[in-house]
Design an enzyme around this catalytic site. Sequence first.
Site, PDB file in Angstrom:
ATOM      1  N   ASP A 246       0.825  -1.206   0.000  1.00 40.30           N
ATOM      2  CA  ASP A 246       0.000   0.000   0.000  1.00 40.30           C
ATOM      3  C   ASP A 246       0.859   1.256   0.000  1.00 40.30           C
ATOM      4  O   ASP A 246       0.645   2.167  -0.797  1.00 40.30           O
ATOM      5  CB  ASP A 246      -0.909   0.031   1.239  1.00 40.30           C
ATOM      6  N   ASP A 259       0.239  -0.460   5.937  1.00 37.91           N
ATOM      7  CA  ASP A 259      -0.895  -1.205   5.390  1.00 37.91           C
ATOM      8  C   ASP A 259      -2.179  -0.552   5.896  1.00 37.91           C
ATOM      9  O   ASP A 259      -2.413  -0.477   7.105  1.00 37.91           O
ATOM     10  CB  ASP A 259      -0.816  -2.669   5.842  1.00 37.91           C
ATOM     11  N   LYS A 261      -6.116  -0.528   6.438  1.00 42.27           N
ATOM     12  CA  LYS A 261      -7.219  -1.470   6.580  1.00 42.27           C
ATOM     13  C   LYS A 261      -8.489  -0.711   6.958  1.00 42.27           C
ATOM     14  O   LYS A 261      -8.449   0.302   7.650  1.00 42.27           O
ATOM     15  CB  LYS A 261      -6.910  -2.519   7.660  1.00 42.27           C
TER      16      LYS A 261
END
Length: 340
Positions: A246, A259, A261
């Site tokens: 990412d 990352d 989420k």
Amino acid sequence: LVRMQFLQILSRKLGSLEMLFQIPFCQKQFPNTCLSTSASIYSKKKKGNSYEQVDQEKYKNLVHSVTSYKTSAQTPETILEEDNLLYGPPAKHRPQIKAGTKTPRNWVPLINPSKRILPVSSDSNVPMKIRLQRTKMPSVTRILQQTLSPQQVFYLERWKQKMMEELGKEGFEEYTKNLFLQGELFHSALESIFLSEEMAARDQGEDDSVAGYLSSVEHVLEDISEVKALESGVHHETLQYLGLVDCVAKYRGQLCVIDWKTSEKPKPFLQNTYDNPLQVAAYIGAINHDANYDFQVRCGLIVVAYKNGSPAHPHFMDPDLCSHYWNKWLLRLEEYLDKN
């Protein structure tokens, strides 16, 4: 003891003894020899054990029970001997030994010792975005999905069944499709923000499905700087797996694989993110062993954003924690290779 006190009281009133002995029951229970002896002992007020003067044979059980009450012939040694005879020697207590961390068969270091770090170039402020090459190498996501533990599979299936009961099969498919779409829009909006495309980010922020997530991560974005990669493909040259990272940027001064989420439920602790730490560790190892990247990463960051706009939870992974999850990832990778 109670009987002796009773006899002593009776010995003070000899007149009442004659009436008592006229009762057959008492004649049997308290003979003249016992009464005269006890009365004599009491009157002389001798020091010592009064029970020695009692009719030992007649009150054997009573005397034994009273005299053995104060002291016991049992000692720790005799108790141990008795237990040994009855039950055998006692088993020595062994403290529970915690299972050590299993070592991967083909261990590869998280940090690449042979990687050359190139000097910073003039255009280093432009984030890298390497296209993910579609090859036969498995992806990080695929490996993790195919090596779920039985417990993880159980809870995942139970969640699916519950959602399908509430939404129906078609409704559940639509729900998962929307979740995937929201995640893509959220990542695109973040990419626009990091590339300073403020207008594009603002336009996408008007979408209610993304606006909440962007509001959720506002306080985290303030701590992110020097973005080096966005939505960039990585592959581990030695272990032969790939993935799509990412973001790689500094979080509070530490270079991290980040990352992003999304979640509808709060996840305030790292363990609430399930296999996400393994995923981040896998990406860190891939970057460090990928010749396309002229830098190495030692830390990770998992940011859980919420649709309702509540503050996101950032979970920072220091080098020690990354190494811990790197070993776990290598074990999952071995399990996948064994199955395939």
